[in-house]
Design a protein around this motif. Sequence first.
Motif, PDB file in Angstrom:
ATOM      1  N   GLU A   1       0.673  -1.111  -0.033  1.00 39.94           N
ATOM      2  CA  GLU A   1       0.034  -0.198  -0.196  1.00 39.94           C
ATOM      3  C   GLU A   1       0.962   1.126  -0.013  1.00 39.94           C
ATOM      4  OE1 GLU A   1      -2.905   1.996   3.280  1.00 39.94           O
ATOM      5  OE2 GLU A   1      -3.200  -0.270   2.803  1.00 39.94           O
ATOM      6  N   ALA A   2       1.891   1.073   0.687  1.00 39.71           N
ATOM      7  CA  ALA A   2       2.836   2.277   1.014  1.00 39.71           C
ATOM      8  C   ALA A   2       3.596   2.683  -0.529  1.00 39.71           C
ATOM      9  CB  ALA A   2       3.816   2.129   1.823  1.00 39.71           C
ATOM     10  N   GLU A   3       4.030   1.567  -1.279  1.00 39.06           N
ATOM     11  CA  GLU A   3       4.624   1.650  -2.418  1.00 39.06           C
ATOM     12  C   GLU A   3       3.574   2.175  -3.603  1.00 39.06           C
ATOM     13  OE1 GLU A   3       6.855  -1.049  -5.742  1.00 39.06           O
ATOM     14  OE2 GLU A   3       7.481  -1.484  -3.564  1.00 39.06           O
ATOM     15  N   ALA A   4       2.388   1.794  -3.503  1.00 43.65           N
ATOM     16  CA  ALA A   4       1.335   2.231  -4.354  1.00 43.65           C
ATOM     17  C   ALA A   4       1.097   3.654  -4.102  1.00 43.65           C
ATOM     18  CB  ALA A   4       0.194   1.594  -4.100  1.00 43.65           C
TER      19      ALA A   4
ATOM     20  N   GLN B   1       3.429  14.332  -9.207  1.00 48.56           N
ATOM     21  CA  GLN B   1       4.419  15.200  -9.525  1.00 48.56           C
ATOM     22  C   GLN B   1       4.940  15.226 -10.803  1.00 48.56           C
ATOM     23  OE1 GLN B   1       5.282  17.460  -6.942  1.00 48.56           O
ATOM     24  NE2 GLN B   1       6.716  18.223  -8.205  1.00 48.56           N
ATOM     25  N   LYS B   2       5.263  14.174 -11.441  1.00 54.64           N
ATOM     26  CA  LYS B   2       5.731  14.275 -12.701  1.00 54.64           C
ATOM     27  C   LYS B   2       4.751  14.900 -13.664  1.00 54.64           C
ATOM     28  CE  LYS B   2       8.168  11.035 -16.103  1.00 54.64           C
ATOM     29  NZ  LYS B   2       8.478   9.625 -16.533  1.00 54.64           N
TER      30      LYS B   2
ATOM     31  N   ARG C   1       3.183   5.839  -3.082  1.00 58.42           N
ATOM     32  CA  ARG C   1       4.480   6.575  -3.564  1.00 58.42           C
ATOM     33  C   ARG C   1       4.497   6.631  -4.842  1.00 58.42           C
ATOM     34  NH1 ARG C   1       9.141   5.175  -5.619  1.00 58.42           N
ATOM     35  NH2 ARG C   1       8.674   3.045  -5.808  1.00 58.42           N
ATOM     36  N   ARG C   2       4.203   5.582  -5.558  1.00 55.98           N
ATOM     37  CA  ARG C   2       4.080   5.647  -7.045  1.00 55.98           C
ATOM     38  C   ARG C   2       2.914   6.740  -7.699  1.00 55.98           C
ATOM     39  NH1 ARG C   2       5.145   0.193  -9.987  1.00 55.98           N
ATOM     40  NH2 ARG C   2       6.935  -0.541  -8.754  1.00 55.98           N
TER      41      ARG C   2
END
Length: 117
Positions: A81-84, A93-94, A86-87
């Motif tokens: 969940e944290a990685e999702a 941001q991109k 972050r992505r």
Amino acid sequence: MNKIPLKFQPWIDARRRFKLSHAHIQMARELGMNPKKMGSIANQKQEQWKVPLQEFIAGCYFKRFNRSEPAEVRSLEQLIEAEAMRRKTKLAQKAKDTLVSAKDSDIAKPDSNASAV
């Protein structure tokens, strides 16, 4: 829950197969163990001199970090969940940076259709 990333799937399988807790999985990951090789470590039924896998992981973790368990135990589901998240933030941001740079390039270039009088 969304799709499970490929790097976490072997750990989920190892947790289920060897009945490991979230803490044991986190300790093994921090030690750099390979989840596919845990079967050779966990055969104490065939080789009685071996300690159970849970005790082996805890012993190795104590030798390396001088702690019995991690300070903060996070499950694999929490890591996924944290990685999702972050992505998602990285993608947002991109996109924001791309939009800002496109506006800046439009402002910097003079209008080609406008003629000077």
